[in-house]
Write a protein that holds these residues in place. Sequence first.
Motif, PDB file in Angstrom:
ATOM      1  N   GLY A 187       0.571   2.102  16.256  1.00 43.06           N
ATOM      2  CA  GLY A 187       1.174   1.073  17.098  1.00 43.06           C
ATOM      3  C   GLY A 187       0.255  -0.101  17.368  1.00 43.06           C
ATOM      4  N   THR A 188       0.896  -1.246  17.654  1.00 46.76           N
ATOM      5  CA  THR A 188       0.196  -2.433  18.147  1.00 46.76           C
ATOM      6  C   THR A 188       0.839  -2.762  19.492  1.00 46.76           C
ATOM      7  OG1 THR A 188      -0.048  -3.183  15.869  1.00 46.76           O
ATOM      8  CG2 THR A 188      -0.474  -4.806  17.607  1.00 46.76           C
ATOM      9  N   GLY A 194      -3.187   1.928  16.567  1.00 47.78           N
ATOM     10  CA  GLY A 194      -3.218   1.557  15.154  1.00 47.78           C
ATOM     11  C   GLY A 194      -4.070   0.326  14.921  1.00 47.78           C
ATOM     12  N   THR A 207       2.536  -1.159  10.827  1.00 49.45           N
ATOM     13  CA  THR A 207       2.844  -1.074  12.241  1.00 49.45           C
ATOM     14  C   THR A 207       4.262  -1.583  12.483  1.00 49.45           C
ATOM     15  OG1 THR A 207       1.935  -1.612  14.442  1.00 49.45           O
ATOM     16  CG2 THR A 207       1.915  -3.383  12.814  1.00 49.45           C
ATOM     17  N   SER A 208       4.640  -1.661  13.752  1.00 48.25           N
ATOM     18  CA  SER A 208       5.916  -2.273  14.132  1.00 48.25           C
ATOM     19  C   SER A 208       5.613  -3.312  15.199  1.00 48.25           C
ATOM     20  CB  SER A 208       6.862  -1.229  14.730  1.00 48.25           C
ATOM     21  OG  SER A 208       7.085  -0.183  13.816  1.00 48.25           O
ATOM     22  N   CYS A 253       4.462  -5.278   8.942  1.00 44.52           N
ATOM     23  CA  CYS A 253       4.924  -5.106  10.327  1.00 44.52           C
ATOM     24  C   CYS A 253       6.443  -4.914  10.326  1.00 44.52           C
ATOM     25  CB  CYS A 253       4.528  -6.325  11.162  1.00 44.52           C
ATOM     26  SG  CYS A 253       4.934  -6.146  12.893  1.00 44.52           S
ATOM     27  N   MET A 275       3.589   7.113  17.087  1.00 47.34           N
ATOM     28  CA  MET A 275       4.063   5.829  17.622  1.00 47.34           C
ATOM     29  C   MET A 275       5.271   6.068  18.526  1.00 47.34           C
ATOM     30  SD  MET A 275       3.792   3.553  14.135  1.00 47.34           S
ATOM     31  CE  MET A 275       4.292   1.986  14.835  1.00 47.34           C
TER      32      MET A 275
END
Lengths: 396, 105
Positions: A7-8, A25, A43-44, A67, A112
Motif C-alpha cells: 500500500g501507499t 509498500g 500499488t493502488s 498503480c 493491503m
Amino acid sequence: MINVVGGTYREINFDDVSMEIFGSGFRCAKFLLENKSSVNFITSGNAEVVKVLKENQKVYPKLKFECHPYDELITFQYSFALDDPSIFPSLLNIKKTKDWEFVGDDLIAFGMLESDYEIDCKRVVYDPQTSIKPKRFSELGKAQELVYIINRNEAHSISSSQDIEEIKKYFFKEENVKAFIIKNGPHGATLYTKSDEHHIPCYITNNVYKIGSGDIFTASFGYYWMSKNLSLEESALFASKSTAVYCDKKAYIDCTNNFKFEYKEFKARNLSKKQVYLASPFFTLSELILVDKIRDALLSFGVNVFSPFHDIGLGEAISIAKKDIEGIENSDVIFAVLDNLDSGTLIESGFSMAIGKTIIGYHRTCDDNKLLMLKPGNFTTNSNLTAALYQTIWSL
Amino acid sequence: MSGSGGGGYVPPQRNEFDCETSVILTNVSSINLTVLAKHTVGTVLEVVIGENGEVLLEDGDGEILGAILHSNTPDLIDCIENGVEYQAEIQRIDTPTCTVKITII
C-alpha cells in the motif's frame, strides 16, 4: 530487480506533528531505492499517489511502478505510534480495487487494505500487516521459497494457536515456508528455520520513529536476502540494525556498507516482575484520555503499571496520597506527564527523586527552567511520547 | 450535524502551498554523504531543478547534496517555474540524515 507489492497511504502522527505519504509498500520501495536497488512497485492509489510516485521516479531512475486505480488516499492517523491508528475511510467502508495477479522472481509483499492479489514468484518475503484476520500466503498464491515476517498476534491468528510448537508445525507444514520471523517489539525477534531458531536482538536508540519501523525490517530483510544474497540469519540480524538506524534517524541504511553502528542491544529482562508508576494529572478530559492511552501502551510491553487513576480511583484525599506514596515505593521507574506542571505530579516526581527512583518525564510545553529542581535526580525528559515510553522500558 | 453520519470525520489534509510564504522542513533524499561531510548546520544551498525535473540542493561549488521529496515538491516546482527563487538552510545534521528548511529568497 526486486518487486514490491503493498500500500501507499497517508500517515498522520500527532506525536511529532507530521503528515507524510508512505504506507508499507512505498516505504519498502524507498528503502530499496535509497540503497540503489532496481524496484518494480505495484500499488493502488488515486491521482495524488501517482503524482508522488512520479516525483520519486525523477529522483530514483531505478523505480518502475504500476498503480491500480483507487478513489481514495487511505489515511492512518496516530495519536502516537504505540496507539492504534484511526483509519480513513473506516475499515467497514473501504472499497476494494479489482483483484490482480503478479508473476515474477523476487518479491516483497505486504497485505493491503484495498486490494487482493495473486502471486506466483520464486522468492517471496511476506508481511501480512494486520492481526485482524491476516491473509495466509497460501490463500494468495505460490512461491518456491517463502519467508513470513509477522508479529506475535499475527502468528497466533494465522496458525490459530498460541503454542509455539503448534505455530512452527503450522507454518512449516501448511504454509510450506522456508523460514518465518516473529517480531516482539523491544525484545527483538526470533527467526525460525526448519532446523534452528535464532534470536534477533533489538537495539536501544535515542529517538524512536516507530511508524514504519516494521516495514523497514521487512524491506531490509528482503534486500539483504535477495539483493545481497546473505543467509537468512545474517539478513535478519542486519535487518534489525537497519531498523534501529531508521528508528533513530529516519535513514535508509545498508548496515553491511561500513556503517558505524553504535547502538547497544536491549537485553530483555522479565518485565512481568517490573512496575512503572504513572504520575499524571487526570482532571481534564484530554488528561484522562492521555493517561489511559499511556497505561495501555505500557501494559502492552508486558510490564506492570501503577496508575493512581486506575488503581486507586477517586476517594478521600489523605488515604489516596498514602497509597500513591506506596505505589511509588513499590515501582521501579516513574513515568511523569509534566505538561501543565500539575502540583500532584511534581510532588510525586520530587518524592521519587528523593528516594532515588529513575524518572522519565514527558512534556511538549514546559519551560526547562521550571523542571530545574528535578535535574540532580536520575531524570530525563522527552517531547516525543513514543520515545519516552521506550526509554521507560529500556530503563528497566 | 456533528456525529450524525454522512461524510463523517475528515482527517487533516495536506497544507496548501503558497509560493511567497510557505516553508518546507524536510530530510534530504538520495543524499551524497561526501558532499554532506563538507557542510555544517547553517550552510545555505541553492534550490534548483535537475535534468529529470527533480528538486535538487546545490552548494556553492556546484555539487549536489541531494533531492527534496516532500508532499509539496510539485508545488515547489510550479513556483520555481514561475520565477520564484528558494534557498535551503541546513538545520540539523545527524549523519546520514540532514534536515533542511526551504524558504523564498
